[in-house]
Design a protein around this motif. Sequence first.
Motif, PDB file in Angstrom:
ATOM      1  N   THR A   1       2.823   1.405  -3.590  1.00 32.87           N
ATOM      2  CA  THR A   1       2.086   1.373  -4.855  1.00 32.87           C
ATOM      3  C   THR A   1       0.681   1.954  -4.755  1.00 32.87           C
ATOM      4  O   THR A   1       0.069   2.262  -5.770  1.00 32.87           O
ATOM      5  CB  THR A   1       1.944  -0.069  -5.385  1.00 32.87           C
ATOM      6  OG1 THR A   1       1.059  -0.801  -4.527  1.00 32.87           O
ATOM      7  CG2 THR A   1       3.295  -0.752  -5.491  1.00 32.87           C
ATOM      8  N   GLY A   2       0.156   2.037  -3.548  1.00 33.57           N
ATOM      9  CA  GLY A   2      -1.225   2.463  -3.366  1.00 33.57           C
ATOM     10  C   GLY A   2      -2.209   1.304  -3.420  1.00 33.57           C
ATOM     11  O   GLY A   2      -3.363   1.446  -3.045  1.00 33.57           O
ATOM     12  N   TYR A   3      -1.774   0.150  -3.896  1.00 36.93           N
ATOM     13  CA  TYR A   3      -2.675  -0.988  -4.039  1.00 36.93           C
ATOM     14  C   TYR A   3      -2.873  -1.725  -2.717  1.00 36.93           C
ATOM     15  O   TYR A   3      -1.978  -1.791  -1.880  1.00 36.93           O
ATOM     16  CB  TYR A   3      -2.139  -1.980  -5.080  1.00 36.93           C
ATOM     17  CG  TYR A   3      -2.390  -1.536  -6.498  1.00 36.93           C
ATOM     18  CD1 TYR A   3      -3.505  -1.993  -7.207  1.00 36.93           C
ATOM     19  CD2 TYR A   3      -1.516  -0.665  -7.138  1.00 36.93           C
ATOM     20  CE1 TYR A   3      -3.735  -1.581  -8.508  1.00 36.93           C
ATOM     21  CE2 TYR A   3      -1.742  -0.253  -8.446  1.00 36.93           C
ATOM     22  CZ  TYR A   3      -2.850  -0.709  -9.123  1.00 36.93           C
ATOM     23  OH  TYR A   3      -3.084  -0.315 -10.404  1.00 36.93           O
ATOM     24  N   ARG A   4      -4.073  -2.270  -2.578  1.00 38.62           N
ATOM     25  CA  ARG A   4      -4.414  -3.148  -1.459  1.00 38.62           C
ATOM     26  C   ARG A   4      -4.738  -4.518  -2.054  1.00 38.62           C
ATOM     27  O   ARG A   4      -5.135  -4.611  -3.211  1.00 38.62           O
ATOM     28  CB  ARG A   4      -5.615  -2.614  -0.696  1.00 38.62           C
ATOM     29  CG  ARG A   4      -5.332  -1.263  -0.050  1.00 38.62           C
ATOM     30  CD  ARG A   4      -6.455  -0.832   0.871  1.00 38.62           C
ATOM     31  NE  ARG A   4      -6.219   0.470   1.427  1.00 38.62           N
ATOM     32  CZ  ARG A   4      -5.430   0.741   2.465  1.00 38.62           C
ATOM     33  NH1 ARG A   4      -4.773  -0.230   3.048  1.00 38.62           N
ATOM     34  NH2 ARG A   4      -5.289   1.970   2.901  1.00 38.62           N
TER      35      ARG A   4
ATOM     36  N   PRO B   1      -6.805  -0.555  -6.522  1.00 37.31           N
ATOM     37  CA  PRO B   1      -5.970   0.647  -6.422  1.00 37.31           C
ATOM     38  C   PRO B   1      -6.400   1.555  -5.280  1.00 37.31           C
ATOM     39  O   PRO B   1      -7.543   1.532  -4.840  1.00 37.31           O
ATOM     40  CB  PRO B   1      -6.140   1.322  -7.773  1.00 37.31           C
ATOM     41  CG  PRO B   1      -7.444   0.821  -8.293  1.00 37.31           C
ATOM     42  CD  PRO B   1      -7.658  -0.534  -7.702  1.00 37.31           C
ATOM     43  N   GLY B   2      -5.448   2.348  -4.803  1.00 34.10           N
ATOM     44  CA  GLY B   2      -5.703   3.313  -3.749  1.00 34.10           C
ATOM     45  C   GLY B   2      -4.630   4.380  -3.781  1.00 34.10           C
ATOM     46  O   GLY B   2      -4.010   4.614  -4.824  1.00 34.10           O
ATOM     47  N   GLU B   3      -4.373   4.995  -2.648  1.00 32.04           N
ATOM     48  CA  GLU B   3      -3.397   6.073  -2.548  1.00 32.04           C
ATOM     49  C   GLU B   3      -2.069   5.576  -1.988  1.00 32.04           C
ATOM     50  O   GLU B   3      -2.053   4.856  -0.991  1.00 32.04           O
ATOM     51  CB  GLU B   3      -3.929   7.184  -1.635  1.00 32.04           C
ATOM     52  CG  GLU B   3      -5.100   7.949  -2.216  1.00 32.04           C
ATOM     53  CD  GLU B   3      -4.717   8.761  -3.443  1.00 32.04           C
ATOM     54  OE1 GLU B   3      -3.633   9.394  -3.441  1.00 32.04           O
ATOM     55  OE2 GLU B   3      -5.503   8.757  -4.414  1.00 32.04           O
ATOM     56  N   MET B   4      -0.980   5.987  -2.612  1.00 31.79           N
ATOM     57  CA  MET B   4       0.360   5.701  -2.108  1.00 31.79           C
ATOM     58  C   MET B   4       0.612   6.522  -0.847  1.00 31.79           C
ATOM     59  O   MET B   4       0.066   7.616  -0.706  1.00 31.79           O
ATOM     60  CB  MET B   4       1.430   6.068  -3.154  1.00 31.79           C
ATOM     61  CG  MET B   4       1.444   5.217  -4.382  1.00 31.79           C
ATOM     62  SD  MET B   4       2.584   5.857  -5.653  1.00 31.79           S
ATOM     63  CE  MET B   4       4.134   5.955  -4.783  1.00 31.79           C
ATOM     64  N   SER B   5       1.450   5.999   0.034  1.00 33.45           N
ATOM     65  CA  SER B   5       1.872   6.766   1.211  1.00 33.45           C
ATOM     66  C   SER B   5       3.310   6.384   1.559  1.00 33.45           C
ATOM     67  O   SER B   5       3.568   5.760   2.586  1.00 33.45           O
ATOM     68  CB  SER B   5       0.931   6.523   2.394  1.00 33.45           C
ATOM     69  OG  SER B   5       0.854   5.150   2.697  1.00 33.45           O
TER      70      SER B   5
ATOM     71  N   GLN C   1       0.825  -1.210   0.000  1.00 32.86           N
ATOM     72  CA  GLN C   1       0.000   0.000   0.000  1.00 32.86           C
ATOM     73  C   GLN C   1       0.858   1.258   0.000  1.00 32.86           C
ATOM     74  O   GLN C   1       0.600   2.189  -0.765  1.00 32.86           O
ATOM     75  CB  GLN C   1      -0.945  -0.020   1.212  1.00 32.86           C
ATOM     76  CG  GLN C   1      -1.934   1.139   1.244  1.00 32.86           C
ATOM     77  CD  GLN C   1      -1.351   2.419   1.825  1.00 32.86           C
ATOM     78  OE1 GLN C   1      -0.637   2.397   2.826  1.00 32.86           O
ATOM     79  NE2 GLN C   1      -1.621   3.535   1.171  1.00 32.86           N
ATOM     80  N   GLU C   2       1.868   1.306   0.859  1.00 37.38           N
ATOM     81  CA  GLU C   2       2.704   2.508   0.942  1.00 37.38           C
ATOM     82  C   GLU C   2       3.387   2.818  -0.392  1.00 37.38           C
ATOM     83  O   GLU C   2       3.402   3.963  -0.831  1.00 37.38           O
ATOM     84  CB  GLU C   2       3.785   2.336   2.014  1.00 37.38           C
ATOM     85  CG  GLU C   2       3.298   2.448   3.425  1.00 37.38           C
ATOM     86  CD  GLU C   2       4.399   2.231   4.460  1.00 37.38           C
ATOM     87  OE1 GLU C   2       4.074   2.250   5.647  1.00 37.38           O
ATOM     88  OE2 GLU C   2       5.587   2.052   4.081  1.00 37.38           O
TER      89      GLU C   2
END
Length: 188
Positions: free
Chosen positions: A99-102, A133-137, A96-97
């Motif tokens: 790529t943003g993917y879960r 997809p989601g948000e990178m962190s 997640q951090e």
Amino acid sequence: MAANDKLKETTVSTEPVFQGRVISLQIDTVKLPDGTTATREIVKHPGAVAVLAVHEGRLLLVDQYRQAMGRCELEIPAGKLEPGEDPAEAAVRELQEETGYRCDKLTHLHSFYTSPGFADEIIHLYLAEQLSPGEMSPDVDEFLEVQEVTLEEALGLIAEGRIADAKTIMAVYIWQLKDARAQAEARP
């Protein structure tokens, strides 16, 4: 196959040399099987995780500058374990951090030592499936770009030396084997 105790080295003493944020270095004096002694320079590492994540037929890679290599390197998402952290939870976090993917499904593929001649670093490799997809962190000191490549493109990047990282090369070859097996099973 059982361990070969005839080859075992016994630690006589340990001298700490360096303690950093990620690694430490120590010099061990060891007793060899023939009774003589020798020194071993040992890099201690907390361990890491790496994630083979394929979304819609494309491998998720991160492009990141690697100071030790003096260049950018394409790698699968990965990162070090925090003290006491479960590797599966770390794999989900790093995916997640970076790529943003879960992922809805995570499978442990293998754990391996990166350089057992001088380091105790172990990497736990996971397969992430059912991605969304989601948000990178990324971490505050992490600057990276996500790239998605096909299997053929990944193999080409290995041949070009653009992917030269062992964990990523291993992940690409595992993906290639899984793809070949799926194709073979799909044939009548």
